[in-house]
Design a protein around this motif. Sequence first.
Motif, PDB file in Angstrom:
ATOM      1  N   VAL A  11      32.594  47.389  38.849  1.00  0.00           N
ATOM      2  CA  VAL A  11      32.411  47.765  40.246  1.00  0.00           C
ATOM      3  C   VAL A  11      33.717  47.405  40.955  1.00  0.00           C
ATOM      4  CG1 VAL A  11      31.114  47.319  42.365  1.00  0.00           C
ATOM      5  CG2 VAL A  11      29.929  47.319  40.152  1.00  0.00           C
ATOM      6  N   PRO A  12      34.455  48.382  41.468  1.00  0.00           N
ATOM      7  CA  PRO A  12      35.741  48.082  42.098  1.00  0.00           C
ATOM      8  C   PRO A  12      35.575  47.102  43.270  1.00  0.00           C
ATOM      9  CG  PRO A  12      35.477  50.449  41.811  1.00  0.00           C
ATOM     10  CD  PRO A  12      34.154  49.809  41.500  1.00  0.00           C
ATOM     11  N   ASN A  13      36.437  46.103  43.295  1.00  0.00           N
ATOM     12  CA  ASN A  13      36.378  45.087  44.328  1.00  0.00           C
ATOM     13  C   ASN A  13      37.766  44.475  44.470  1.00  0.00           C
ATOM     14  OD1 ASN A  13      36.159  42.262  45.316  1.00  0.00           O
ATOM     15  ND2 ASN A  13      33.985  42.751  45.443  1.00  0.00           N
ATOM     16  N   LYS A  14      38.346  44.544  45.641  1.00  0.00           N
ATOM     17  CA  LYS A  14      39.714  44.038  45.864  1.00  0.00           C
ATOM     18  C   LYS A  14      39.811  42.534  45.615  1.00  0.00           C
ATOM     19  CE  LYS A  14      43.916  44.540  48.021  1.00  0.00           C
ATOM     20  NZ  LYS A  14      44.778  43.672  47.298  1.00  0.00           N
ATOM     21  N   ARG A  15      38.798  41.780  46.001  1.00  0.00           N
ATOM     22  CA  ARG A  15      38.822  40.328  45.760  1.00  0.00           C
ATOM     23  C   ARG A  15      38.874  40.024  44.269  1.00  0.00           C
ATOM     24  NH1 ARG A  15      34.218  36.884  48.552  1.00  0.00           N
ATOM     25  NH2 ARG A  15      33.160  38.192  47.079  1.00  0.00           N
ATOM     26  N   ASP A  16      38.052  40.738  43.481  1.00  0.00           N
ATOM     27  CA  ASP A  16      38.090  40.553  42.027  1.00  0.00           C
ATOM     28  C   ASP A  16      39.467  40.900  41.484  1.00  0.00           C
ATOM     29  OD1 ASP A  16      35.492  39.611  41.485  1.00  0.00           O
ATOM     30  OD2 ASP A  16      34.680  41.646  41.439  1.00  0.00           O
ATOM     31  N   PHE A  17      40.001  42.025  41.903  1.00  0.00           N
ATOM     32  CA  PHE A  17      41.316  42.447  41.425  1.00  0.00           C
ATOM     33  C   PHE A  17      42.381  41.406  41.730  1.00  0.00           C
ATOM     34  CE2 PHE A  17      45.406  44.529  42.128  1.00  0.00           C
ATOM     35  CZ  PHE A  17      45.603  45.106  40.878  1.00  0.00           C
ATOM     36  N   ASP A  18      42.435  40.949  42.975  1.00  0.00           N
ATOM     37  CA  ASP A  18      43.459  39.974  43.372  1.00  0.00           C
ATOM     38  C   ASP A  18      43.332  38.668  42.586  1.00  0.00           C
ATOM     39  OD1 ASP A  18      44.514  41.794  45.169  1.00  0.00           O
ATOM     40  OD2 ASP A  18      43.508  40.898  46.912  1.00  0.00           O
ATOM     41  N   LYS A  19      42.101  38.190  42.395  1.00  0.00           N
ATOM     42  CA  LYS A  19      41.911  36.929  41.671  1.00  0.00           C
ATOM     43  C   LYS A  19      42.258  37.104  40.192  1.00  0.00           C
ATOM     44  CE  LYS A  19      39.618  32.694  41.583  1.00  0.00           C
ATOM     45  NZ  LYS A  19      38.786  31.827  42.381  1.00  0.00           N
ATOM     46  N   LEU A  20      41.878  38.224  39.611  1.00  0.00           N
ATOM     47  CA  LEU A  20      42.202  38.501  38.220  1.00  0.00           C
ATOM     48  C   LEU A  20      43.715  38.547  38.017  1.00  0.00           C
ATOM     49  CD1 LEU A  20      40.945  39.157  35.467  1.00  0.00           C
ATOM     50  CD2 LEU A  20      40.853  41.533  36.170  1.00  0.00           C
ATOM     51  N   VAL A  21      44.417  39.202  38.908  1.00  0.00           N
ATOM     52  CA  VAL A  21      45.880  39.266  38.835  1.00  0.00           C
ATOM     53  C   VAL A  21      46.479  37.860  38.969  1.00  0.00           C
ATOM     54  CG1 VAL A  21      47.963  40.064  40.043  1.00  0.00           C
ATOM     55  CG2 VAL A  21      46.094  41.666  39.551  1.00  0.00           C
ATOM     56  N   SER A  22      45.952  37.035  39.864  1.00  0.00           N
ATOM     57  CA  SER A  22      46.509  35.680  40.043  1.00  0.00           C
ATOM     58  C   SER A  22      46.296  34.830  38.785  1.00  0.00           C
ATOM     59  CB  SER A  22      45.915  34.993  41.277  1.00  0.00           C
ATOM     60  OG  SER A  22      44.583  34.587  41.049  1.00  0.00           O
ATOM     61  N   ILE A  23      45.158  34.977  38.128  1.00  0.00           N
ATOM     62  CA  ILE A  23      44.915  34.240  36.877  1.00  0.00           C
ATOM     63  C   ILE A  23      45.905  34.696  35.815  1.00  0.00           C
ATOM     64  CG2 ILE A  23      43.280  33.934  34.968  1.00  0.00           C
ATOM     65  CD1 ILE A  23      41.030  34.145  37.143  1.00  0.00           C
ATOM     66  N   TYR A  24      46.074  35.994  35.696  1.00  0.00           N
ATOM     67  CA  TYR A  24      46.992  36.538  34.696  1.00  0.00           C
ATOM     68  C   TYR A  24      48.427  36.081  34.952  1.00  0.00           C
ATOM     69  CZ  TYR A  24      48.990  39.780  31.373  1.00  0.00           C
ATOM     70  OH  TYR A  24      49.663  40.313  30.317  1.00  0.00           O
ATOM     71  N   ARG A  25      48.848  36.111  36.203  1.00  0.00           N
ATOM     72  CA  ARG A  25      50.218  35.698  36.533  1.00  0.00           C
ATOM     73  C   ARG A  25      50.440  34.203  36.298  1.00  0.00           C
ATOM     74  NH1 ARG A  25      51.321  39.398  41.865  1.00  0.00           N
ATOM     75  NH2 ARG A  25      51.951  41.246  40.687  1.00  0.00           N
ATOM     76  N   ARG A  26      49.410  33.409  36.543  1.00  0.00           N
ATOM     77  CA  ARG A  26      49.509  31.968  36.285  1.00  0.00           C
ATOM     78  C   ARG A  26      49.729  31.732  34.791  1.00  0.00           C
ATOM     79  NH1 ARG A  26      45.095  30.500  38.821  1.00  0.00           N
ATOM     80  NH2 ARG A  26      43.788  30.271  36.993  1.00  0.00           N
ATOM     81  N   GLY A  27      49.063  32.539  33.970  1.00  0.00           N
ATOM     82  CA  GLY A  27      49.327  32.550  32.535  1.00  0.00           C
ATOM     83  C   GLY A  27      48.886  31.334  31.758  1.00  0.00           C
ATOM     84  N   HIS A  28      47.882  30.608  32.227  1.00  0.00           N
ATOM     85  CA  HIS A  28      47.419  29.412  31.508  1.00  0.00           C
ATOM     86  C   HIS A  28      46.445  29.843  30.410  1.00  0.00           C
ATOM     87  CE1 HIS A  28      45.390  25.195  31.676  1.00  0.00           C
ATOM     88  NE2 HIS A  28      45.878  25.502  30.488  1.00  0.00           N
ATOM     89  N   ILE A  29      46.985  30.265  29.262  1.00  0.00           N
ATOM     90  CA  ILE A  29      46.178  30.721  28.133  1.00  0.00           C
ATOM     91  C   ILE A  29      46.715  30.091  26.852  1.00  0.00           C
ATOM     92  CG2 ILE A  29      47.578  32.834  28.016  1.00  0.00           C
ATOM     93  CD1 ILE A  29      43.934  32.570  26.832  1.00  0.00           C
ATOM     94  N   ASP A  30      45.806  29.545  26.080  1.00  0.00           N
ATOM     95  CA  ASP A  30      46.163  29.013  24.768  1.00  0.00           C
ATOM     96  C   ASP A  30      44.908  29.024  23.903  1.00  0.00           C
ATOM     97  OD1 ASP A  30      44.633  26.786  25.547  1.00  0.00           O
ATOM     98  OD2 ASP A  30      46.385  25.577  26.024  1.00  0.00           O
ATOM     99  N   GLY A  31      44.899  28.300  22.823  1.00  0.00           N
ATOM    100  CA  GLY A  31      43.755  28.272  21.917  1.00  0.00           C
ATOM    101  C   GLY A  31      42.469  27.785  22.556  1.00  0.00           C
ATOM    102  N   ASN A  32      42.558  27.183  23.742  1.00  0.00           N
ATOM    103  CA  ASN A  32      41.371  26.752  24.484  1.00  0.00           C
ATOM    104  C   ASN A  32      40.922  27.791  25.504  1.00  0.00           C
ATOM    105  OD1 ASN A  32      41.165  24.193  23.241  1.00  0.00           O
ATOM    106  ND2 ASN A  32      42.862  23.474  24.509  1.00  0.00           N
ATOM    107  N   GLY A  33      41.505  28.984  25.461  1.00  0.00           N
ATOM    108  CA  GLY A  33      41.117  30.058  26.366  1.00  0.00           C
ATOM    109  C   GLY A  33      41.893  30.027  27.668  1.00  0.00           C
ATOM    110  N   TRP A  34      41.503  30.912  28.568  1.00  0.00           N
ATOM    111  CA  TRP A  34      42.117  30.960  29.897  1.00  0.00           C
ATOM    112  C   TRP A  34      41.711  29.719  30.679  1.00  0.00           C
ATOM    113  CZ3 TRP A  34      45.773  34.250  31.496  1.00  0.00           C
ATOM    114  CH2 TRP A  34      45.989  35.388  30.729  1.00  0.00           C
TER     115      TRP A  34
END
Length: 120
Positions: free
Chosen positions: A31-54
């Motif tokens: 379901v398109p939602n600007k808040r979801d999009f913005d938060k998803l992009v911020s998580i991706y840009r932060r880039g905290h991903i390793d063997g323990n997940g995002w």
Amino acid sequence: APYAASGVYDHEMDIEGTRFPPINTGFFVVVPNKRDFDKLVSIYRRGHIDGNGWDDSGTGWTYGTGSQGILSYYYNQVRPDAEGFSTDSPIKGIDYPGMSWTKQPASSRFLPLDRSVYNV
């Protein structure tokens, strides 16, 4: 929680010890939602991903990272209006007719569908 996305889990890409399986992004409805999009992009840009997940969530590391993991993390554990993430876990199933179905926690915003119909 109301569903914000639906699709199928990719149990074959899941690895032992993960909280939620990855999502097969070959069939994924959101379901398109600007808040979801913005938060998803911020998580991706932060880039905290390793063997323990995002963000050390236990979700998202699937022999590396990609859309399958971050979307599972986001729609199962993240709330767009809150910091942090839910630590509620599903009871993983196979998601085929006649087999066990994944039981989502009430906090999840992802609705898993029948893999025999939508697994593309």
